[in-house]
Design a protein around this motif. Structure first.
Motif, mmCIF file in Angstrom:
data_model
loop_
_atom_site.group_PDB
_atom_site.id
_atom_site.type_symbol
_atom_site.label_atom_id
_atom_site.label_comp_id
_atom_site.label_asym_id
_atom_site.label_seq_id
_atom_site.Cartn_x
_atom_site.Cartn_y
_atom_site.Cartn_z
ATOM 1 N N ALA A 1 30.490 -59.013 44.074
ATOM 2 C CA ALA A 1 28.634 -58.618 43.470
ATOM 3 C C ALA A 1 28.461 -58.456 42.730
ATOM 4 C CB ALA A 1 28.810 -58.187 45.121
ATOM 5 N N LYS B 1 30.557 -67.280 47.882
ATOM 6 C CA LYS B 1 29.160 -66.853 47.834
ATOM 7 C C LYS B 1 28.364 -66.447 47.044
ATOM 8 C CE LYS B 1 25.477 -65.132 51.603
ATOM 9 N NZ LYS B 1 26.165 -64.401 52.844
ATOM 10 N N GLU B 2 29.305 -65.711 46.567
ATOM 11 C CA GLU B 2 28.210 -64.682 44.861
ATOM 12 C C GLU B 2 28.089 -65.400 43.886
ATOM 13 O OE1 GLU B 2 27.233 -62.026 45.905
ATOM 14 O OE2 GLU B 2 28.162 -61.268 47.562
ATOM 15 N N MET C 1 25.056 -68.382 44.490
ATOM 16 C CA MET C 1 23.543 -67.030 44.081
ATOM 17 C C MET C 1 23.900 -67.510 42.699
ATOM 18 S SD MET C 1 24.147 -63.977 46.738
ATOM 19 C CE MET C 1 22.761 -62.631 45.979
ATOM 20 N N CYS D 1 19.398 -67.806 41.123
ATOM 21 C CA CYS D 1 18.871 -66.228 40.720
ATOM 22 C C CYS D 1 18.494 -65.993 39.112
ATOM 23 C CB CYS D 1 19.661 -65.268 41.228
ATOM 24 S SG CYS D 1 19.749 -64.685 42.561
ATOM 25 N N THR E 1 20.152 -59.292 44.565
ATOM 26 C CA THR E 1 20.597 -58.818 45.648
ATOM 27 C C THR E 1 20.624 -60.178 46.644
ATOM 28 O OG1 THR E 1 19.986 -57.599 47.400
ATOM 29 C CG2 THR E 1 18.491 -58.205 45.497
ATOM 30 N N GLY E 2 21.158 -59.468 47.540
ATOM 31 C CA GLY E 2 21.340 -61.078 49.006
ATOM 32 C C GLY E 2 20.527 -60.350 49.814
ATOM 33 N N ARG E 3 20.027 -59.438 49.547
ATOM 34 C CA ARG E 3 18.211 -59.336 50.301
ATOM 35 C C ARG E 3 17.584 -58.908 49.373
ATOM 36 N NH1 ARG E 3 20.081 -56.751 56.329
ATOM 37 N NH2 ARG E 3 18.225 -57.027 56.438
ATOM 38 N N THR F 1 16.447 -62.782 44.667
ATOM 39 C CA THR F 1 17.715 -63.503 45.441
ATOM 40 C C THR F 1 17.674 -64.691 45.238
ATOM 41 O OG1 THR F 1 15.466 -64.054 47.318
ATOM 42 C CG2 THR F 1 15.980 -61.307 47.168
#
Length: 249
Positions: free
Chosen positions: A42, A87-88, A91, A95, A152-154, A185
């Motif tokens: 992350a 997954k990271e 993003m 982003c 950030t994811g959230r 996000t």
């Protein structure tokens, strides 16, 4: 000799103050024994996204080239990706795209030749004096604006206490410029500037003073042997071998 001098601590930062506050056992491992827990996927995602945004906004690379460079950097750090790492990595592109859309109307950010602009304020009492430093992400002097980019994811509705302290340090150092944090996000953005810098820095100074007194209490080995250890803290993720080596837990 004050506690910082005793242990050759030359400066502090928002991250080191926050780590001392939240996980003193990890702080001791990092700053007294030089044993840092590994960077998370992350965190690397955030670094790579920021690199891509900067490259695109400053015109060093087109967006496609900036993205390719960011993904290459991520893959060098994590050559074998598990589900979480993948997954990271996924993003980074959305982003990057959203951050550029949010910021491109401000024009190109300015950077010194050596890279990110370093800021510093001083924490001091009659017992000690120590710089608290940081590095600015994006500076737009024509708009009187400094932007720190957080992927950030959230999406938060309010800045975390840790980020509020970081912003307070930057705001104190920059004087008349406004410091905001841009949260991104893969689906949306939010620009925040929470917390009163004066109040936050007053509280931080109390934590710094407690740290200085703590460091005066003994050698690194003495401190290691008495510091409480929380093996369940997420701060130890990936650093379990370091914890076992130092603390036997």
């Amino acid at each position: 000799m004050n506690g910082f001098e005793k242990h050759n601590i030359k400066h502090l930062s928002a991250s080191s103050i926050n780590l001392w506050t939240n996980a003193p056992d990890v702080w001791v491992a990092s700053y007294l024994f030089g044993k840092r827990t590994p960077m998370s996927a992350a965190a690397m995602r955030g670094i790579c996204t920021e690199d891509a945004v900067v490259a695109a906004l400053t015109g060093k690379l087109h967006k496609a080239g900036a993205l390719d460079q960011a993904l290459e950097k991520f893959d060098k750090f994590f050559p074998i990706g598990d589900e979480k790492t993948s997954k990271e990595r996924a993003m980074i592109e959305p982003c990057m795209e959203l951050a550029i859309q949010e910021l491109e109307h401000l024009g190109a950010p300015e950077f010194p030749e050596e890279g990110q602009e370093k800021i510093s304020i001083t924490a001091k009492t009659d017992d000690y004096e120590i710089p608290v430093i940081g590095y600015l992400d994006l500076v737009f002097p024509e708009h009187g604006l400094v932007v720190d980019l957080k992927t950030t994811g959230r999406m938060p509705s309010t800045m975390s206490a840790e980020h509020q302290l970081q912003r307070a340090i930057y705001q104190k150092a920059r004087g008349n410029q406004i410091v905001k944090f841009l949260y991104v996000t893969p689906k949306k953005t939010n620009m925040l500037e929470d917390g009163d810098p004066t109040e936050l820095l007053t509280k931080a100074k109390k934590q710094i003073s407690r740290l200085e007194k703590f460091l005066r209490a003994g050698s690194a080995a003495d401190i290691r042997d008495v510091i409480p250890v929380n093996p369940n803290s997420f701060y130890w993720n990936g650093g379990e071998a370091i914890r076992e080596e130092l603390y036997g837990i």
